[in-house]
Write a protein that holds these residues in place. Structure first.
Motif, PDB file in Angstrom:
ATOM      1  N   GLU A   1     103.433 -54.706  47.942  1.00 54.78           N
ATOM      2  CA  GLU A   1     104.368 -55.692  47.401  1.00 54.78           C
ATOM      3  C   GLU A   1     103.906 -56.270  46.064  1.00 54.78           C
ATOM      4  O   GLU A   1     104.491 -57.227  45.568  1.00 54.78           O
ATOM      5  CB  GLU A   1     104.578 -56.796  48.439  1.00 54.78           C
ATOM      6  N   SER A   2     102.862 -55.705  45.496  1.00 54.56           N
ATOM      7  CA  SER A   2     102.378 -56.183  44.198  1.00 54.56           C
ATOM      8  C   SER A   2     103.291 -55.706  43.074  1.00 54.56           C
ATOM      9  O   SER A   2     103.918 -54.651  43.175  1.00 54.56           O
ATOM     10  CB  SER A   2     100.962 -55.679  43.927  1.00 54.56           C
ATOM     11  N   ALA A   3     103.319 -56.486  42.006  1.00 59.77           N
ATOM     12  CA  ALA A   3     104.113 -56.121  40.836  1.00 59.77           C
ATOM     13  C   ALA A   3     103.445 -54.984  40.071  1.00 59.77           C
ATOM     14  O   ALA A   3     102.271 -54.690  40.270  1.00 59.77           O
ATOM     15  CB  ALA A   3     104.268 -57.342  39.921  1.00 59.77           C
ATOM     16  N   GLY A   4     104.196 -54.383  39.204  1.00 56.64           N
ATOM     17  CA  GLY A   4     103.661 -53.354  38.319  1.00 56.64           C
ATOM     18  C   GLY A   4     104.240 -51.992  38.619  1.00 56.64           C
ATOM     19  O   GLY A   4     104.712 -51.728  39.719  1.00 56.64           O
ATOM     20  N   ARG A   5     104.177 -51.148  37.605  1.00 55.97           N
ATOM     21  CA  ARG A   5     104.711 -49.793  37.749  1.00 55.97           C
ATOM     22  C   ARG A   5     103.628 -48.737  37.654  1.00 55.97           C
ATOM     23  O   ARG A   5     103.866 -47.589  37.978  1.00 55.97           O
ATOM     24  CB  ARG A   5     105.779 -49.549  36.690  1.00 55.97           C
ATOM     25  N   ARG A   6     102.449 -49.125  37.178  1.00 59.08           N
ATOM     26  CA  ARG A   6     101.352 -48.163  37.111  1.00 59.08           C
ATOM     27  C   ARG A   6     100.043 -48.905  37.289  1.00 59.08           C
ATOM     28  O   ARG A   6      99.946 -50.112  37.054  1.00 59.08           O
ATOM     29  CB  ARG A   6     101.378 -47.357  35.826  1.00 59.08           C
ATOM     30  N   THR A   7      99.043 -48.167  37.707  1.00 61.20           N
ATOM     31  CA  THR A   7      97.731 -48.762  37.945  1.00 61.20           C
ATOM     32  C   THR A   7      96.659 -47.708  37.720  1.00 61.20           C
ATOM     33  O   THR A   7      96.955 -46.521  37.655  1.00 61.20           O
ATOM     34  CB  THR A   7      97.645 -49.330  39.380  1.00 61.20           C
ATOM     35  N   THR A   8      95.451 -48.171  37.600  1.00 61.70           N
ATOM     36  CA  THR A   8      94.310 -47.269  37.541  1.00 61.70           C
ATOM     37  C   THR A   8      93.296 -47.733  38.571  1.00 61.70           C
ATOM     38  O   THR A   8      93.366 -48.852  39.085  1.00 61.70           O
ATOM     39  CB  THR A   8      93.629 -47.258  36.153  1.00 61.70           C
TER      40      THR A   8
ATOM     41  N   ASP B   1      91.800 -51.042  37.789  1.00 61.40           N
ATOM     42  CA  ASP B   1      92.561 -52.228  38.178  1.00 61.40           C
ATOM     43  C   ASP B   1      92.196 -52.643  39.605  1.00 61.40           C
ATOM     44  O   ASP B   1      92.045 -53.832  39.901  1.00 61.40           O
ATOM     45  CB  ASP B   1      94.073 -51.968  38.098  1.00 61.40           C
ATOM     46  N   HIS B   2      92.054 -51.676  40.483  1.00 60.15           N
ATOM     47  CA  HIS B   2      91.639 -51.953  41.858  1.00 60.15           C
ATOM     48  C   HIS B   2      90.226 -52.545  41.887  1.00 60.15           C
ATOM     49  O   HIS B   2      89.958 -53.498  42.624  1.00 60.15           O
ATOM     50  CB  HIS B   2      91.676 -50.679  42.700  1.00 60.15           C
ATOM     51  N   VAL B   3      89.340 -51.973  41.112  1.00 58.09           N
ATOM     52  CA  VAL B   3      87.960 -52.473  41.044  1.00 58.09           C
ATOM     53  C   VAL B   3      87.955 -53.923  40.563  1.00 58.09           C
ATOM     54  O   VAL B   3      87.263 -54.779  41.126  1.00 58.09           O
ATOM     55  CB  VAL B   3      87.083 -51.572  40.140  1.00 58.09           C
ATOM     56  N   ALA B   4      88.743 -54.217  39.547  1.00 60.32           N
ATOM     57  CA  ALA B   4      88.824 -55.594  39.029  1.00 60.32           C
ATOM     58  C   ALA B   4      89.342 -56.543  40.105  1.00 60.32           C
ATOM     59  O   ALA B   4      88.845 -57.675  40.241  1.00 60.32           O
ATOM     60  CB  ALA B   4      89.714 -55.642  37.787  1.00 60.32           C
TER      61      ALA B   4
ATOM     62  N   PHE C   1      92.277 -44.464  29.841  1.00 52.13           N
ATOM     63  CA  PHE C   1      90.957 -45.073  29.628  1.00 52.13           C
ATOM     64  C   PHE C   1      90.494 -44.860  28.189  1.00 52.13           C
ATOM     65  O   PHE C   1      89.439 -44.266  27.947  1.00 52.13           O
ATOM     66  CB  PHE C   1      89.934 -44.471  30.605  1.00 52.13           C
ATOM     67  N   PRO C   2      91.267 -45.376  27.215  1.00 52.21           N
ATOM     68  CA  PRO C   2      90.932 -45.097  25.815  1.00 52.21           C
ATOM     69  C   PRO C   2      89.566 -45.639  25.389  1.00 52.21           C
ATOM     70  O   PRO C   2      88.921 -45.051  24.541  1.00 52.21           O
ATOM     71  CB  PRO C   2      92.062 -45.770  25.032  1.00 52.21           C
ATOM     72  N   GLY C   3      89.115 -46.713  25.960  1.00 55.07           N
ATOM     73  CA  GLY C   3      87.812 -47.274  25.599  1.00 55.07           C
ATOM     74  C   GLY C   3      86.711 -46.880  26.559  1.00 55.07           C
ATOM     75  O   GLY C   3      85.651 -47.509  26.579  1.00 55.07           O
ATOM     76  N   GLU C   4      86.954 -45.883  27.399  1.00 53.55           N
ATOM     77  CA  GLU C   4      85.999 -45.470  28.425  1.00 53.55           C
ATOM     78  C   GLU C   4      85.574 -44.016  28.202  1.00 53.55           C
ATOM     79  O   GLU C   4      86.043 -43.114  28.889  1.00 53.55           O
ATOM     80  CB  GLU C   4      86.640 -45.576  29.818  1.00 53.55           C
ATOM     81  N   PRO C   5      84.664 -43.777  27.278  1.00 47.53           N
ATOM     82  CA  PRO C   5      84.202 -42.391  27.130  1.00 47.53           C
ATOM     83  C   PRO C   5      83.498 -41.947  28.407  1.00 47.53           C
ATOM     84  O   PRO C   5      82.793 -42.723  29.037  1.00 47.53           O
ATOM     85  CB  PRO C   5      83.244 -42.449  25.944  1.00 47.53           C
ATOM     86  N   GLY C   6      83.743 -40.731  28.815  1.00 45.60           N
ATOM     87  CA  GLY C   6      83.112 -40.218  30.024  1.00 45.60           C
ATOM     88  C   GLY C   6      83.750 -40.710  31.312  1.00 45.60           C
ATOM     89  O   GLY C   6      83.120 -40.688  32.365  1.00 45.60           O
ATOM     90  N   ALA C   7      85.016 -41.144  31.260  1.00 46.43           N
ATOM     91  CA  ALA C   7      85.694 -41.678  32.451  1.00 46.43           C
ATOM     92  C   ALA C   7      85.758 -40.649  33.573  1.00 46.43           C
ATOM     93  O   ALA C   7      85.586 -40.994  34.736  1.00 46.43           O
ATOM     94  CB  ALA C   7      87.100 -42.159  32.096  1.00 46.43           C
ATOM     95  N   ARG C   8      85.980 -39.404  33.230  1.00 45.83           N
ATOM     96  CA  ARG C   8      86.097 -38.371  34.269  1.00 45.83           C
ATOM     97  C   ARG C   8      84.819 -38.298  35.098  1.00 45.83           C
ATOM     98  O   ARG C   8      84.875 -38.204  36.319  1.00 45.83           O
ATOM     99  CB  ARG C   8      86.381 -37.011  33.645  1.00 45.83           C
TER     100      ARG C   8
END
Length: 194
Positions: free
Chosen positions: A20-27, A30-33, A110-117
């Motif tokens: 029931e949370s708002a939003g259309r996309r997440t990463t 976002d869950h970690v935060a 993840f534009p500011g996250e080099p090595g995200a994969r």
């Protein structure tokens, strides 16, 4: 065993763009935060339990410093590449597009996250061995196959693995045997301390 009988109080949240949370996309970040925000309010956790993307996020959060005694992942992918592979398979994109799609998604999300994969991979970078882990997965899960849990289990020495059948990706959450195993795992450190 009920949570109250085990001395546990549950704190739960719907991730962004989930339930029931708002939003259309997440990463996953976002869950970690969200988990860190809950910890700031409630303090150290006896256990962190997550389902699907939330299971991956829970592992990343604990691995990266969220204070928890134990970790449970239910029907979780192993990491970034696994999430993209599931998406690609579900929409019918060929295997040959995997690398290009992963690179594009990593750049866009993840534009500011080099090595995200690599960073968002619990097989390459598992939760610390001193945090007991339980991995639960159903062999009939069409979102993320049960091989995901087997790979996570292998990457986390001393972890437990519970494989079920005929429950799929979501019904595994309602199964009484799964609920009992998760509560038992989550409450084990409390029972030892008493």
């Amino acid at each position: 065993m009920a949570l109250e009988a085990a001395g546990l109080q549950a704190v739960a949240f719907d991730g962004v763009a989930h339930g029931e949370s708002a939003g259309r996309r997440t990463t996953v970040l976002d869950h970690v935060a969200g988990m860190h925000a809950l910890q700031e309010r409630h303090g150290r956790f006896a256990a962190v339990v997550g389902h699907s993307l939330g299971g991956l996020a829970a592992g990343i959060a604990v691995r990266d410093g969220l204070a928890a005694e134990r970790y449970v992942a239910i029907a979780a992918p192993t990491g970034f590449d696994s999430v993209v592979a599931s998406f690609r398979r579900l929409v019918g994109l060929p295997d040959a597009l995997h690398e290009a799609l992963c690179d594009r998604v990593a750049r866009d999300l993840f534009p500011g996250e080099p090595g995200a994969r690599e960073r968002l991979d619990l097989v390459r970078h598992p939760v610390a061995a001193d945090v007991p882990a339980l991995f639960v997965h159903d062999v009939d899960d069409r979102m993320h196959g049960s091989a995901e849990a087997r790979r996570l289990h292998a990457a986390h020495p001393g972890s437990e693995l519970l494989v079920t059948a005929e429950l799929g990706h979501n019904r595994v959450l309602d199964d009484p045997d799964v609920v009992a195993a998760v509560v038992e795992h989550a409450s084990a450190s409390l029972l030892v301390a008493r």
